[in-house]
Design a protein around this motif. Structure first.
Motif, PDB file in Angstrom:
ATOM      1  N   ASP A 122      38.993  43.579  21.349  1.00 49.51           N
ATOM      2  CA  ASP A 122      39.393  45.216  20.346  1.00 49.51           C
ATOM      3  C   ASP A 122      39.939  46.489  21.892  1.00 49.51           C
ATOM      4  OD1 ASP A 122      38.893  43.614  17.989  1.00 49.51           O
ATOM      5  OD2 ASP A 122      36.876  44.459  18.416  1.00 49.51           O
ATOM      6  N   LYS A 123      39.459  46.169  22.948  1.00 51.44           N
ATOM      7  CA  LYS A 123      39.508  47.152  23.561  1.00 51.44           C
ATOM      8  C   LYS A 123      40.926  47.025  24.505  1.00 51.44           C
ATOM      9  CE  LYS A 123      38.794  50.310  27.170  1.00 51.44           C
ATOM     10  NZ  LYS A 123      38.951  51.650  26.629  1.00 51.44           N
ATOM     11  N   VAL A 168      43.418  45.773  22.914  1.00 57.01           N
ATOM     12  CA  VAL A 168      43.930  45.410  21.607  1.00 57.01           C
ATOM     13  C   VAL A 168      44.144  47.818  21.753  1.00 57.01           C
ATOM     14  CG1 VAL A 168      44.514  45.574  19.568  1.00 57.01           C
ATOM     15  CG2 VAL A 168      44.132  43.544  20.226  1.00 57.01           C
ATOM     16  N   ALA A 169      43.301  47.906  21.428  1.00 56.74           N
ATOM     17  CA  ALA A 169      43.492  49.884  21.560  1.00 56.74           C
ATOM     18  C   ALA A 169      43.957  50.160  23.048  1.00 56.74           C
ATOM     19  CB  ALA A 169      41.772  49.809  21.137  1.00 56.74           C
ATOM     20  N   GLU A 170      44.147  50.034  24.027  1.00 63.56           N
ATOM     21  CA  GLU A 170      44.576  49.955  25.223  1.00 63.56           C
ATOM     22  C   GLU A 170      46.260  49.489  24.974  1.00 63.56           C
ATOM     23  OE1 GLU A 170      43.462  52.425  27.218  1.00 63.56           O
ATOM     24  OE2 GLU A 170      41.817  52.622  26.328  1.00 63.56           O
ATOM     25  N   GLY A 177      48.221  47.670  22.726  1.00 65.25           N
ATOM     26  CA  GLY A 177      48.854  47.363  21.276  1.00 65.25           C
ATOM     27  C   GLY A 177      48.626  45.102  21.554  1.00 65.25           C
ATOM     28  N   VAL A 224      50.429  43.276  17.545  1.00 61.13           N
ATOM     29  CA  VAL A 224      50.114  43.941  15.899  1.00 61.13           C
ATOM     30  C   VAL A 224      50.364  44.892  15.467  1.00 61.13           C
ATOM     31  CG1 VAL A 224      49.047  46.721  16.624  1.00 61.13           C
ATOM     32  CG2 VAL A 224      47.968  45.612  18.217  1.00 61.13           C
TER      33      VAL A 224
END
Length: 143
Positions: free
Chosen positions: A90-91, A93-95, A97, A141
């Motif tokens: 998750d981290k 993907v947040a950083e 994509g 994403v």
């Protein structure tokens, strides 16, 4: 808590890599794993953007990225199933994509995790170091 890896974390991260690799990569030859540990310690960790997951003051997992490619995701086996791997991805993907990864075809634990997370793909390639087949996976994403 997820924080940026520091060089002081190296021994703890390598210990997690070893125990998780023994479980997920038991099919790989011992001489390959000895060299892989050396490369992880001396080359991959210093080059990658790495985050560690800390619980009660101890590192229990880590993820290493090269751009949007997951070079490694490892969680202490005694903490599997606690959401640590998911939190680390998750981290990422947040950083970053969308993400890509190559996972050994024979790594049932890793393949199950990535499929459950939503990674897809069926292209196989040969690992240039071990010769074992890898599966290329992507997490897209969507906006």
């Amino acid at each position: 808590m997820i924080r940026t890896f520091t060089s002081e974390d190296t021994d703890a991260v390598i210990a997690i890599w070893q125990s998780a690799s023994e479980l997920a990569h038991s099919f790989l030859p011992a001489d390959f794993m000895i060299e892989a540990e050396r490369l992880t310690r001396e080359v991959y960790l210093p080059q990658a953007e790495t985050w560690v997951f800390v619980r009660d003051g101890a590192i229990v997992g880590f993820i290493g990225l090269i751009d949007a490619y997951i070079g490694g995701l490892f969680v202490d086996p005694s903490h599997h199933g606690e959401g640590i791997g998911r939190a680390l991805v998750d981290k990422a993907v947040a950083e970053k994509g969308s993400l890509t990864i190559e996972v050994f075809v024979d790594n049932a634990i890793g393949r199950r995790f990535y499929t459950a997370y939503g990674f897809t793909g069926d292209k196989q390639v040969s690992d240039p170091h071990s010769g074992f087949p890898l599966l290329q996976l992507t997490y897209e994403v969507t906006a």
